[in-house]
Design an enzyme around this catalytic site. Structure first.
Site, PDB file in Angstrom:
ATOM      1  N   GLU A 184       0.852  -1.181   0.000  1.00  0.00           N
ATOM      2  CA  GLU A 184       0.000   0.000   0.000  1.00  0.00           C
ATOM      3  C   GLU A 184       0.890   1.235   0.000  1.00  0.00           C
ATOM      4  O   GLU A 184       1.352   1.691   1.043  1.00  0.00           O
ATOM      5  CB  GLU A 184      -0.909  -0.011   1.233  1.00  0.00           C
ATOM      6  CG  GLU A 184      -1.826  -1.228   1.288  1.00  0.00           C
ATOM      7  CD  GLU A 184      -2.502  -1.406   2.633  1.00  0.00           C
ATOM      8  OE1 GLU A 184      -2.084  -0.728   3.598  1.00  0.00           O
ATOM      9  OE2 GLU A 184      -3.437  -2.220   2.721  1.00  0.00           O
TER      10      GLU A 184
ATOM     11  N   ASP B 223      -7.373 -10.727   6.557  1.00  0.00           N
ATOM     12  CA  ASP B 223      -6.556  -9.512   6.619  1.00  0.00           C
ATOM     13  C   ASP B 223      -5.160  -9.772   7.184  1.00  0.00           C
ATOM     14  O   ASP B 223      -4.903 -10.778   7.830  1.00  0.00           O
ATOM     15  CB  ASP B 223      -7.280  -8.485   7.492  1.00  0.00           C
ATOM     16  CG  ASP B 223      -6.953  -7.050   7.124  1.00  0.00           C
ATOM     17  OD1 ASP B 223      -6.009  -6.828   6.341  1.00  0.00           O
ATOM     18  OD2 ASP B 223      -7.655  -6.150   7.616  1.00  0.00           O
TER      19      ASP B 223
ATOM     20  N   GLU C 177      -7.149  -6.426  -1.704  1.00  0.00           N
ATOM     21  CA  GLU C 177      -6.659  -5.076  -1.459  1.00  0.00           C
ATOM     22  C   GLU C 177      -5.329  -4.884  -2.199  1.00  0.00           C
ATOM     23  O   GLU C 177      -5.303  -4.859  -3.419  1.00  0.00           O
ATOM     24  CB  GLU C 177      -6.515  -4.839   0.046  1.00  0.00           C
ATOM     25  CG  GLU C 177      -6.412  -3.377   0.437  1.00  0.00           C
ATOM     26  CD  GLU C 177      -6.246  -3.206   1.934  1.00  0.00           C
ATOM     27  OE1 GLU C 177      -6.612  -2.143   2.440  1.00  0.00           O
ATOM     28  OE2 GLU C 177      -5.742  -4.131   2.600  1.00  0.00           O
TER      29      GLU C 177
ATOM     30  N   GLU D 207      -8.938   3.864   3.471  1.00  0.00           N
ATOM     31  CA  GLU D 207      -8.660   3.720   4.901  1.00  0.00           C
ATOM     32  C   GLU D 207      -7.545   4.652   5.373  1.00  0.00           C
ATOM     33  O   GLU D 207      -7.512   5.055   6.541  1.00  0.00           O
ATOM     34  CB  GLU D 207      -8.308   2.268   5.225  1.00  0.00           C
ATOM     35  CG  GLU D 207      -6.995   1.796   4.631  1.00  0.00           C
ATOM     36  CD  GLU D 207      -6.671   0.358   5.009  1.00  0.00           C
ATOM     37  OE1 GLU D 207      -7.539  -0.314   5.599  1.00  0.00           O
ATOM     38  OE2 GLU D 207      -5.552  -0.092   4.712  1.00  0.00           O
TER      39      GLU D 207
END
Length: 652
Positions: free
Chosen positions: A165, A402, A451, A457
């Site tokens: 990310e 997750d 993701e 987020e």
């Protein structure tokens, strides 16, 4: 599925020379030319429309006992062309053409397969060794003939454990320090030549490919198999690697290895339509996929379970979840996610005191809503059978798994093992803390989303990470590999100079229409409505659009776009079209040409666009409707950080 194969004999498609071990492979339209030289080492060069893109780039596979790709002697060379129509029931097209030329080079105990598409090039190794083998390393090199620009998120030294990310800053290759590495996909801009995306496909029982900068090359970097792990990280949600072996994989000796893939398009907008990762991956192992239902999801975590003006205490409790269920049912939203908090995070069989999942599942079923449960990956892995038995008994629709945050062989194998086990119970899975899509969604279509993206987020805990420039970069980078769970739908919209991170009441930079457009631009078969139900209920025109927009598509057209500047996409579902456009921080006016519509038919366009005061108030928008035909053009202004979204319905 309709398929047919034609064996090539015409020199116009490819040539083969035994004398110098030079093998030439061209794409069906001849735009791509690949030369494979088999000598002391095996190398390839690649040209696009006559321009050299990669000069001699060596490839090899190194095991304990063999080095595949050096001192090689070709035993047989086979050149074929393949053309088929592949059904894609959960995609950006309902079907896509798989059309390529293939060069198969057979050696003593292995082969290398090269494929040239009109919009890409790929190769993979296939070995024929009895028993298992240990792969010490793989040489996958991309040696540029020029100095291109790369959209290159730099990882920290030895940062092999990553949530994948990051932003994608644009850098000239000469400005990147040798030894810096990043994760795929990498977007490459070769000015006046092409846009490339370097990635991989059909990643099974093998580590993911990172990329390291070395002079004018990108080199494959493969993480070694962990030898010792322990629970750690924030809230003990990760399995931290304490030591590693000296090999990257231990695997079957007779197998095909992942594809190394270079997607090649002349214009950025065509990247929005590219499906090569999907096409290069193993077909579905699920015979009947009719039970797999894409859809939208009401999500509790981003809004911190906050609901406005209700007469009960909100939080992780049945009353709050029932409100989410009622909202979903009333608006035709297929699922809700019960995120972190519904259970003991380290024991999926222990519900929190204020939560009764079986009661909620029955309540949701009575309202035609499915429930998806969040869990930590290593907890699910440890309790997989018991947890799935319980979830199946309860009637859970799917899982959100997750904090995997790794792509070594052990982690990669977890994805497949979990997807298969979850599919046996006819449940969906959405992976978070996950690396990029590599085609596993084709092999296990119940893998409905993942993701591996810096999404909404980050507005909760990061200053100015999620900028409009970032939002119009990721469609050309991460999304090229497949679906991405960005989680759009923020209803508190601000200008960039107003932004302040807020965990409890998060806001998003950019306009209301910038957020609406994400539901068209961003492909996610399981698409979140990130904000609170009450936030949408107070904005009925916005909610009406969100209710209508599909999450899978029959056709996709990249209408226009420039990386990190703007993007415009049209997608079709049934008889209706949807158009989404997103903008960076430069105000623009864009002319929407409806030439993608059917000739002689009338459509009603419901258009949501930035209002006259959007620059002062990013929640400002205008909804207008007009009849359009194939010959019409609508001019729309996009504010800084703005956009527009429209539904174009067939009337007659």
């Amino acid at each position: 599925m309709r398929r047919y194969y034609i064996f090539l004999i015409a020199i116009a498609f490819s040539e083969f020379s035994f004398g110098n071990s030079l093998h030439i492979l061209g794409s069906p339209d001849r735009s791509i030319s690949v030369k494979v030289n088999v000598a002391a080492k095996i190398t390839y060069t690649l040209s696009y429309q006559g321009q050299l893109v990669f000069k001699e780039s060596p490839i090899s596979l190194i095991t304990e006992n063999y080095v595949f790709g050096t001192a090689a002697e070709v035993k047989k060379s086979t050149l074929t062309t393949h053309q088929e129509i592949v059904k894609t029931p959960i995609g950006i097209f309902s079907e896509v053409e798989n059309y390529y030329n293939e060069l198969l080079l057979d050696f003593e105990n292995y082969s290398i397969i090269f494929r040239a598409y009109n919009n890409g090039f790929a190769w993979r190794f296939a070995t024929r060794i009895n028993g298992s083998i240990k792969i010490l390393n793989e040489e996958a090199s991309f040696n540029f003939a020029s100095s291109p620009y790369l959209f290159f998120p730099v990882l920290k030294p030895n940062e092999y454990e990553s949530s994948y990310e990051k932003n994608y800053p644009k850098k000239n290759i000469d400005s990147i320090i040798n030894g810096n590495f990043t994760f795929a996909p990498i977007l490459v801009d070769i000015p006046n030549t092409a846009k490339l995306v370097i990635t991989e496909a059909d990643l099974l029982d093998y580590p993911g490919m990172l990329l390291k900068k070395q002079d004018h090359s990108l080199m494959g970097e493969f993480v070694k198999v962990p030898s010792k792990t322990e629970i750690g990280g924030g809230s003990n949600f990760n399995m931290k690697v304490k030591s590693r072996t000296d090999y990257i994989a231990e695997t079957e000796g007779t197998r095909s290895f992942p594809w190394r893939l270079v997607i090649i398009e002349k214009e950025e907008k065509k990247l929005l339509e590219n499906e090569l990762v999907y096409l290069l991956s193993t077909p579905s192992k699920i015979a009947d996929v009719s039970w797999i239902k894409p859809g939208k999801v009401a999500w509790d975590w981003w809004c911190d379970w906050n609901l406005d003006n209700v007469d009960f205490k909100t939080g992780v409790n049945n009353q709050t979840y029932k409100y989410f269920i009622d909202f979903a049912s009333k608006n035709g939203i297929e699922y809700i996610v019960m995120d972190e908090g519904w259970s003991d995070s380290h024991d999926l069989l222990k519900m929190k005191p204020d939560v009764n999942v079986p009661e909620l599942v029955q309540y949701a079923k009575s309202k035609n809503v499915g429930i998806i449960l969040w869990c930590v990956w290593h907890v699910f892995d440890r309790q997989m059978k018991e947890a799935l038995d319980q979830f199946e008994k309860w009637g859970i629709a799917g899982l959100k798994i997750d904090f995997i945050d790794r792509d070594d062989q052990i982690a990669v194998n977890f994805y497949e093992r979990a997807s298969a086990a979850i599919a046996e119970r006819k449940m969906l899975v959405d992976f978070h803390g996950a690396f990029k899509e590599t085609g596993l969604r084709r092999t296990y279509p119940n893998l409905i989303n993942r993701e591996g993206i810096m999404g909404a987020e980050f507005n909760k805990f990061c200053d100015n990470c999620i900028t409009p420039e970032h939002n119009v970069t990721i469609p050309f980078t991460r999304m090229v590999t497949g679906p991405m769970d960005y989680t759009p739908g923020a209803m508190r919209n601000v200008n960039i100079n107003w932004f302040k991170k807020n965990y409890v009441k998060p806001v998003a930079i950019g306009s209301r229409c910038h957020q609406l457009a994400m539901y068209v631009v961003y492909f996610a078969p399981l698409q979140m409505l990130a904000d609170a139900p009450t936030a949408y209920e107070n904005e009925l025109p916005i909610l009406n659009f969100l209710k209508s927009v599909p999450t899978v598509w029959d056709k996709t057209i990249g209408l226009d776009g420039k990386v990190a500047q703007y993007v415009v996409v049209a997608r079709k579902n049934g008889n209706d079209w949807y158009v989404g456009a997103m903008n960076d921080t430069t105000q623009r006016t864009y002319d929407v040409k409806f030439d993608f519509l059917d000739e002689g038919k009338m459509y009603l366009a419901d258009v949501y666009s930035d209002g006259i005061n959007t620059s002062r108030n990013p929640t400002d928008y205008v909804k207008a409707s007009s009849f359009v035909t194939k010959n019409d053009v609508i001019s729309l202004r996009m504010a800084a950080g703005g956009g527009f979204a429209m539904r174009v319905r067939l009337e007659k």
